[in-house]
Design a protein around this motif. Structure first.
Motif: not given
Length: 413
Positions: A296, A298-299, A301
């Motif tokens: 991910d 954006k995060r 992660k």
């Protein structure tokens, strides 16, 4: 029968060879091979599809030229049609598709191959005659832009550009010292080309009108040589990774800035970004460990590893994650690291691909269809290209007669 060479317009003889017409021009050194169209008719294609035939037919049959294949497993793939387009001494490297339906590639023997996906014609160009320099054994990544073909190589300190319309090659200085420009990509809007330099770990923004560039070195501390992997057009980004290292990087095309550096948390990871983001999820191929990671962006992660079927059974290494119709295609070799190989022989690419569906996380295996006497384990298939919304997988038989194969989702008309 005399005709005119399509490259220099001198008169040459057209020679009929099995299933092809061949042109060998003594003046400009170019070669062309055009497949007879009578064997591949709409009727024969429809009959093959109706019968569901997916494997080699008996040798000598009229429809033996029309070998087809599709993926086997949980993922539904298109039907692929095999085309044999010539012979070559080695595997085909870094193909690039132009907007005119041509795919450009080379077996690194000093010749540039041009495969026209619309007509099925193959033309082979002598690079020494075009440029005045020897290219035998030199890495070549051709990048197509309109009538121009950029001949990217880390071996020369200038960028060679072939104008096909004018049949003229020019060379241009790079904006930085000691360049090693390995390859590159066309901007999705067609405004610029983006090359990358493996010696400087940099992205080179190139203006195709002025033939000048600007170099942007990567600011991150990297674990190995950096190769940029793909352009993400919806996000205006180029993603890259380190060969035999643990680095994923991002470069923004709008700001000309590096905007991300990520490392996989698992031991021994050697990640390569697959060729598209799905929302904020980037899928990453861990090429010597037989697994795929969702990341991910954006995060920032990492998700859990997704094991790829067949690892250490029929393949040791996987490359790519080329995107086509919301699926990822990955090629394979017998390499297991170092000098080791699954079959105890020098490691080599094979004629089987993995197809991964990120929506379902399912897999299928796509085998190249074979002819009599061929061993799929030695059909070296390691690159592909997308042209006119169709996928083209390239392969070269490691064994004689070293047939060059294109497995394509659209048969020639």
């Amino acid at each position: 029968m005399p005709i005119r060479c399509p490259h220099c317009q001198n008169r040459v003889e057209l020679v009929d060879v099995p299933d092809f017409q061949s042109i060998d021009c003594p003046s400009c050194g170019s070669q062309s091979r055009r497949r007879f169209l009578g064997k591949l008719t709409a009727g024969s294609i429809a009959a093959g599809l109706a019968s569901g035939r997916r494997c080699r037919t008996s040798a000598g049959a009229d429809d033996d030229k029309n070998l087809m294949a599709s993926g086997v497993g949980d993922v539904t793939t298109p039907t692929f049609f095999r085309q044999d387009i010539g012979t070559a001494p080695g595997r085909m490297h870094e193909p690039t598709a132009g907007t005119d339906g041509n795919i450009w590639t080379s077996p690194l023997d000093g010749r540039l191959w041009q495969y026209n996906t619309r007509s099925g014609e193959t033309s082979i160009h002598n690079l020494q005659q075009l440029t005045g320099r020897k290219w035998n054994g030199i890495h070549l990544w051709p990048v197509s832009y309109g009538d121009l073909v950029y001949l990217c190589t880390p071996n020369f300190d200038r960028l060679f550009v072939w104008d096909r319309q004018a049949n003229r090659v020019t060379s241009h200085a790079f904006p930085h010292e000691n360049p090693a420009v390995y390859g590159g990509f066309l901007h999705p809007a067609g405004k610029h080309l983006y090359f990358y330099d493996t010696r400087h770990s940099s992205v080179l923004k190139w203006d195709p009108e002025k033939q000048v560039g600007e170099n942007f070195p990567c600011p991150y501390r990297l674990s190995n040589t950096l190769y940029m992997t793909f352009v993400e057009p919806t996000r205006q980004e180029i993603w890259g990774s380190c060969w035999n290292g643990n680095d994923i990087v991002r470069f923004n095309l709008e700001t000309n800035k590096w905007t991300g550096h990520y490392k996989c948390p698992l031991d021994r990871a050697m990640p390569t970004a697959c060729g598209r983001l799905f929302g904020d999820t980037l899928y990453i191929n861990d090429h010597l460990n037989g697994r795929i990671f969702p990341f991910d962006v954006k995060r920032e992660k990492w998700g859990g590893p997704i094991p790829v079927p067949g690892y250490r059974d029929w393949f040791g290494y996987m490359s790519g994650g080329w995107h086509f119709c919301d699926l990822f295609y990955m090629c394979h070799s017998t390499w297991t690291g170092g000098m080791e190989s699954l079959d105890g022989k020098p490691h080599h690419f094979i004629g089987s691909w993995t197809v991964f569906d990120p929506k379902t996380q399912g897999f299928s295996r796509l085998d190249l269809p074979t002819r009599e006497g061929e061993d799929r384990g030695y059909l070296m298939s390691d690159y592909c290209a997308v042209s006119d919304n169709n996928l083209y997988l390239l392969a070269v038989n490691q064994n004689a007669p070293r047939t060059v194969i294109v497995l394509q989702t659209k048969p020639n008309a």
